[in-house]
Write an enzyme that holds these catalytic residues in place. Structure first.
Site, PDB file in Angstrom:
ATOM      1  N   ASP A  77       0.801  -1.223   0.000  1.00  0.00           N
ATOM      2  CA  ASP A  77       0.000   0.000   0.000  1.00  0.00           C
ATOM      3  C   ASP A  77       0.836   1.276   0.000  1.00  0.00           C
ATOM      4  O   ASP A  77       1.891   1.349   0.623  1.00  0.00           O
ATOM      5  CB  ASP A  77      -0.911  -0.026   1.245  1.00  0.00           C
ATOM      6  CG  ASP A  77      -2.068   0.929   1.146  1.00  0.00           C
ATOM      7  OD1 ASP A  77      -2.595   1.116   0.037  1.00  0.00           O
ATOM      8  OD2 ASP A  77      -2.473   1.480   2.183  1.00  0.00           O
ATOM      9  N   HIS A  78       0.320   2.289  -0.686  1.00  0.00           N
ATOM     10  CA  HIS A  78       0.922   3.631  -0.726  1.00  0.00           C
ATOM     11  C   HIS A  78       2.424   3.581  -1.028  1.00  0.00           C
ATOM     12  O   HIS A  78       3.249   4.161  -0.310  1.00  0.00           O
ATOM     13  CB  HIS A  78       0.654   4.381   0.577  1.00  0.00           C
ATOM     14  CG  HIS A  78      -0.716   4.987   0.615  1.00  0.00           C
ATOM     15  ND1 HIS A  78      -1.057   6.116  -0.078  1.00  0.00           N
ATOM     16  CD2 HIS A  78      -1.847   4.584   1.243  1.00  0.00           C
ATOM     17  CE1 HIS A  78      -2.328   6.405   0.128  1.00  0.00           C
ATOM     18  NE2 HIS A  78      -2.842   5.482   0.924  1.00  0.00           N
ATOM     19  N   GLU A 124      -4.250   6.750  -7.054  1.00  0.00           N
ATOM     20  CA  GLU A 124      -5.159   7.816  -6.652  1.00  0.00           C
ATOM     21  C   GLU A 124      -4.679   9.115  -7.255  1.00  0.00           C
ATOM     22  O   GLU A 124      -3.533   9.226  -7.704  1.00  0.00           O
ATOM     23  CB  GLU A 124      -5.258   7.933  -5.127  1.00  0.00           C
ATOM     24  CG  GLU A 124      -4.018   8.463  -4.444  1.00  0.00           C
ATOM     25  CD  GLU A 124      -4.189   8.583  -2.929  1.00  0.00           C
ATOM     26  OE1 GLU A 124      -5.278   8.291  -2.417  1.00  0.00           O
ATOM     27  OE2 GLU A 124      -3.226   8.959  -2.258  1.00  0.00           O
ATOM     28  N   HIS A 163      -7.085  10.448   5.882  1.00  0.00           N
ATOM     29  CA  HIS A 163      -6.243   9.459   6.547  1.00  0.00           C
ATOM     30  C   HIS A 163      -6.046   9.790   8.029  1.00  0.00           C
ATOM     31  O   HIS A 163      -6.019  10.958   8.424  1.00  0.00           O
ATOM     32  CB  HIS A 163      -4.863   9.393   5.885  1.00  0.00           C
ATOM     33  CG  HIS A 163      -4.859   8.660   4.583  1.00  0.00           C
ATOM     34  ND1 HIS A 163      -4.443   9.235   3.416  1.00  0.00           N
ATOM     35  CD2 HIS A 163      -5.213   7.390   4.274  1.00  0.00           C
ATOM     36  CE1 HIS A 163      -4.542   8.347   2.431  1.00  0.00           C
ATOM     37  NE2 HIS A 163      -5.010   7.225   2.932  1.00  0.00           N
ATOM     38  N   HIS A 174     -10.112   5.222   0.742  1.00  0.00           N
ATOM     39  CA  HIS A 174      -9.044   5.293   1.741  1.00  0.00           C
ATOM     40  C   HIS A 174      -9.545   6.101   2.930  1.00  0.00           C
ATOM     41  O   HIS A 174     -10.544   6.804   2.856  1.00  0.00           O
ATOM     42  CB  HIS A 174      -7.811   5.966   1.145  1.00  0.00           C
ATOM     43  CG  HIS A 174      -7.057   5.126   0.169  1.00  0.00           C
ATOM     44  ND1 HIS A 174      -5.712   5.299  -0.084  1.00  0.00           N
ATOM     45  CD2 HIS A 174      -7.440   4.088  -0.625  1.00  0.00           C
ATOM     46  CE1 HIS A 174      -5.310   4.423  -0.983  1.00  0.00           C
ATOM     47  NE2 HIS A 174      -6.360   3.681  -1.339  1.00  0.00           N
ATOM     48  N   GLY A 175      -8.832   6.014   4.050  1.00  0.00           N
ATOM     49  CA  GLY A 175      -9.210   6.801   5.216  1.00  0.00           C
ATOM     50  C   GLY A 175     -10.549   6.411   5.797  1.00  0.00           C
ATOM     51  O   GLY A 175     -11.248   7.239   6.404  1.00  0.00           O
ATOM     52  N   VAL A 226      -8.854   0.228   5.763  1.00  0.00           N
ATOM     53  CA  VAL A 226      -8.928   0.590   7.185  1.00  0.00           C
ATOM     54  C   VAL A 226      -7.558   0.394   7.820  1.00  0.00           C
ATOM     55  O   VAL A 226      -6.918  -0.637   7.607  1.00  0.00           O
ATOM     56  CB  VAL A 226      -9.961  -0.286   7.924  1.00  0.00           C
ATOM     57  CG1 VAL A 226      -9.969   0.042   9.412  1.00  0.00           C
ATOM     58  CG2 VAL A 226     -11.353  -0.120   7.326  1.00  0.00           C
ATOM     59  N   THR A 234      -6.254   3.034  10.881  1.00  0.00           N
ATOM     60  CA  THR A 234      -6.248   3.684  12.191  1.00  0.00           C
ATOM     61  C   THR A 234      -7.224   3.037  13.169  1.00  0.00           C
ATOM     62  O   THR A 234      -6.936   2.953  14.373  1.00  0.00           O
ATOM     63  CB  THR A 234      -6.568   5.179  12.033  1.00  0.00           C
ATOM     64  OG1 THR A 234      -5.577   5.782  11.180  1.00  0.00           O
ATOM     65  CG2 THR A 234      -6.563   5.893  13.373  1.00  0.00           C
TER      66      THR A 234
END
Length: 291
Positions: free
Chosen positions: A84-85, A136, A183, A211-212, A234, A236
């Site tokens: 991811d990212h 994104e 996020h 996201h977030g 997901v 956090t």
């Protein structure tokens, strides 16, 4: 069972007009909790390792990736691995050999033309390796000469026309869209722009990703899936569950020193949250996690 493929899980969710839940993992306890929660829900799941998590693990991808792969192969439900990212091309190129079937390539920090070019190159390479690729947009309706606006900064929105051009120009398989989530939110107060999401879903030929999602209330998540979101990320929310449980345990047991005691409590809290969130986004039924 063998590792599942993220692309197949997302495609199945699209066909079912549902969503697959994807959870970011940092430790072995995260991995075990996500799988336990998914098994309780009787639902497939995606384990996500972010570039930031790799940095936390001294910049080494394989230790966490190998743990995730072994745990996934022993799960009672399909589990896929997603990187991811990713901003580092070096990290991107480690994905196939580490068990990942998909990557999210993050060039959203770049101005639109540079984001498009970098993502196009990443998508070409990813597809040559059999990887499913998500991206994104970073600049969403920004003014000329202004720095890119992170796609999940407060107020950021994805323009449907630009998104359509981006998907066509890059060849990505899925797109994370900016519709009001942010996020790292620790409160569930994000208000999604569902009208915009409907327009994006109609305009784009690829699955949409949120996201977030930790900051989005349950009702907002349900509406987002109904509006076209096929993958819900997901992170956090798991950390909130784990940290809260550990804090409570240590507050009542200040003499505790055996990390297994409080880590097990944190792991169980995360598993319950995974089970709950999967039920929200997919309606999956299954036995309740032990309290």
């Amino acid at each position: 069972m063998p590792l599942a493929l993220t692309g197949e899980l997302v495609a199945r969710a699209v066909e079912d007009r549902s969503a697959v839940a994807a959870f970011n993992v940092i430790t072995l306890e995260h991995i075990e909790a996500v799988i336990a929660g998914a098994e309780a829900a009787g639902s497939p799941v995606v384990l996500q390792v972010s570039e930031n998590a790799v940095k936390f693990r001294y910049g080494r991808l394989l230790p966490l990736a190998r743990a995730a792969a072994v745990a996934a192969e022993r799960a009672a439900v399909p589990v896929a691995l997603h990187l991811d990212h990713v901003q580092s091309d070096d990290l991107l190129r480690q994905a196939p050999g580490a068990g990942f079937s998909s990557v999210m390539y993050d060039a959203a920090r770049l101005a639109y033309p540079d984001n498009l070019a970098a993502t196009r190159a990443a998508a070409d390479w990813a597809h040559s390796q059999g990887l499913y690729i998500e991206a994104e947009l970073g600049e969403v309706g920004g003014k000329d000469g202004q720095p890119p606006l992170d796609a999940h900064a407060p107020g950021a929105r994805t323009d449907p026309a630009q998104a359509r051009d981006f998907v066509g120009g890059t060849g990505v398989d899925a797109l994370a869209v900016a519709v009001g989530s942010v996020h790292a939110m620790t409160t569930r107060t994000a208000a999604l722009d569902h009208a915009l999401l409907k327009r994006l879903s109609a305009a784009l030929p690829v699955p949409l990703v949120l996201h977030g999602s930790s900051g989005v209330p349950d009702a907002g998540l349900v509406d987002a899936v109904a509006g076209g979101i096929a993958k819900v990320n997901v992170g956090t929310a798991l950390n909130i569950a784990m940290t809260g449980a550990i804090r409570e345990f240590l507050a009542t047991r200040p003499e505790a020193v055996d990390s297994r005691k409080y880590l097990s409590v944190g792991r169980e809290a995360m598993a319950r949250e995974v089970r709950r969130l999967i039920a929200v986004v997919t309606g999956a039924a299954g036995p309740a996690m032990p309290s």
